[in-house]
Design a protein around this motif. Structure first.
Motif, PDB file in Angstrom:
ATOM      1  N   GLY A 238      -3.577   2.599   2.138  1.00 31.53           N
ATOM      2  CA  GLY A 238      -2.066   1.824   1.641  1.00 31.53           C
ATOM      3  C   GLY A 238      -1.380   2.404   0.952  1.00 31.53           C
ATOM      4  O   GLY A 238      -0.078   1.574   0.222  1.00 31.53           O
TER       5      GLY A 238
ATOM      6  N   HIS B  52      -5.388   6.809   1.404  1.00 36.16           N
ATOM      7  CA  HIS B  52      -4.218   6.386   1.859  1.00 36.16           C
ATOM      8  C   HIS B  52      -4.754   6.091   3.310  1.00 36.16           C
ATOM      9  O   HIS B  52      -3.986   5.180   3.642  1.00 36.16           O
ATOM     10  CB  HIS B  52      -4.539   8.545   2.991  1.00 36.16           C
ATOM     11  CG  HIS B  52      -3.179   8.269   4.264  1.00 36.16           C
ATOM     12  ND1 HIS B  52      -4.236   8.424   5.277  1.00 36.16           N
ATOM     13  CD2 HIS B  52      -2.384   8.916   4.794  1.00 36.16           C
ATOM     14  CE1 HIS B  52      -4.002   8.808   5.907  1.00 36.16           C
ATOM     15  NE2 HIS B  52      -2.050   8.459   5.861  1.00 36.16           N
TER      16      HIS B  52
ATOM     17  N   THR C 133      -0.025   3.900  -2.193  1.00 35.08           N
ATOM     18  CA  THR C 133       0.954   4.912  -1.749  1.00 35.08           C
ATOM     19  C   THR C 133       0.935   6.882  -2.681  1.00 35.08           C
ATOM     20  O   THR C 133       1.720   7.658  -2.648  1.00 35.08           O
ATOM     21  CB  THR C 133       2.703   5.020  -2.478  1.00 35.08           C
ATOM     22  OG1 THR C 133       2.805   4.450  -3.833  1.00 35.08           O
ATOM     23  CG2 THR C 133       3.108   3.514  -1.643  1.00 35.08           C
TER      24      THR C 133
END
Length: 328
Positions: free
Chosen positions: A31, A28, A33
């Motif tokens: 970055g 998380h 997904t």
């Protein structure tokens, strides 16, 4: 457009909840997904300590602590759970996560874990594939039954009478029906593409040996969608492979050794193994071949710096790495 990158773990090889949570939090923060996990109950090498974890208990706990990213299984075995209970568990995690779950579902293949835990495996692949098909019929039927109505099913393995189909997932399909995105994968030339065309929101290729074979299978799925009257572009086409990246060759070899793999063999087997430059090229090759999403199989859950390297040095170079061909 850059490909979508998700982290994919194998907890049966040895992972406590804290290990999985740490990797999910890193995914998380950095970055990525999605955070996905396999669904197995027996190690495939080593002692597997502290032991396997139940996928939906694990994902529910992670969902409550890690925001924003997608969560799911790659993949749950249709041999493990009654489809009604799987539909309930998945809908519950979808609720906990605020609508972020995805369900990868497969026929099951690892006979040893079924023997060890007394799980029904089936006498043939055909039998397991039939069971997978029936599970998908039941799960989607339960989710799609309007509130206040009931769902019945008469099949060779399961019979349901008057099931209210509750709880419902938070997410909805394109037809505005409660629905969790379903991932189906495999290399079968006929039944697998047809099943994906019927039920899948995503088609996944797991650890393909050759790009040409992957292109052919993506093409079969697209053709099956067209034959079923569905747009091939309704599906996402994805790839799963071992991730092992180094800033230089020495770091790559250190990471390969840490996961018990021969560096040269791994480099030959996985497009996501090697130096940063090599892995960027691997992403480009498979993006050109039609892969829109990648599941990065992370085998050393203690090496969070590995994920940081991908986020810093690999991902920024993937814009325009390749264009997926369309045969529709």
């Amino acid at each position: 457009m850059a490909p979508d990158l998700r982290i994919f773990t194998e907890p049966q090889q040895g992972a406590a909840h804290a290990d999985l949570l740490r990797v999910a939090q890193a995914a998380h923060t950095l970055g990525f997904t999605g955070f996905f996990r396999s669904d197995h109950v027996l190690t495939m090498g080593g002692d597997g300590l502290p032991g396997p974890s139940e996928s939906f208990v694990s994902l529910g706990a992670i969902a409550a602590q890690v925001p924003d990213i997608r969560l799911g299984t790659l993949v749950t075995s249709a041999t493990f759970r009654h489809p009604s209970m799987l539909a309930i568990a998945a809908a519950q995690v979808d609720d906990i996560s605020g609508g972020r779950l995805e369900l990868g579902l497969g026929s099951g293949w690892f006979e040893a874990e079924h023997t060890a835990y007394g799980l029904p495996f089936g006498s043939s692949f055909g039998e397991r594939f039939d069971r997978l098909t029936e599970q998908l019929e039941i799960i989607t039927g339960l989710w799609g039954t309007p509130v206040g109505e009931t769902f019945d099913h008469d099949g060779p393995t399961w019979t349901l009478r008057g099931a209210p189909g509750l709880p419902k997932p938070i997410q909805r399909s394109r037809a505005d029906v409660p629905h969790i995105p379903i991932i189906i994968g495999g290399r079968g030339p006929k039944r697998t593409p047809a099943l994906a065309a019927r039920f899948a929101d995503e088609f996944n290729l797991g650890f393909p040996d050759e790009v040409e074979a992957g292109v052919a299978q993506f093409g079969r799925v697209r053709a099956a969608c067209e034959a079923a009257g569905r747009s091939p572009d309704d599906l996402v086409y994805s790839l799963a492979h071992v991730l092992c990246v180094g800033a230089d060759d020495a770091e790559y070899r250190r990471r390969a050794e840490a996961i018990g793999r021969d560096a040269d063999d791994l480099r030959a087997a996985s497009p996501l193994a090697g130096t940063v430059d090599e892995v960027v090229d691997g992403f480009g090759t498979w993006t050109t071949a039609g892969a829109q999403r990648f599941y990065l199989q992370v085998l050393d859950l203690h090496d969070v710096d590995h994920l940081d390297l991908v986020a810093r040095e690999v991902r920024p170079r993937l814009d325009g790495a390749g264009q997926a061909p369309s045969t529709s």
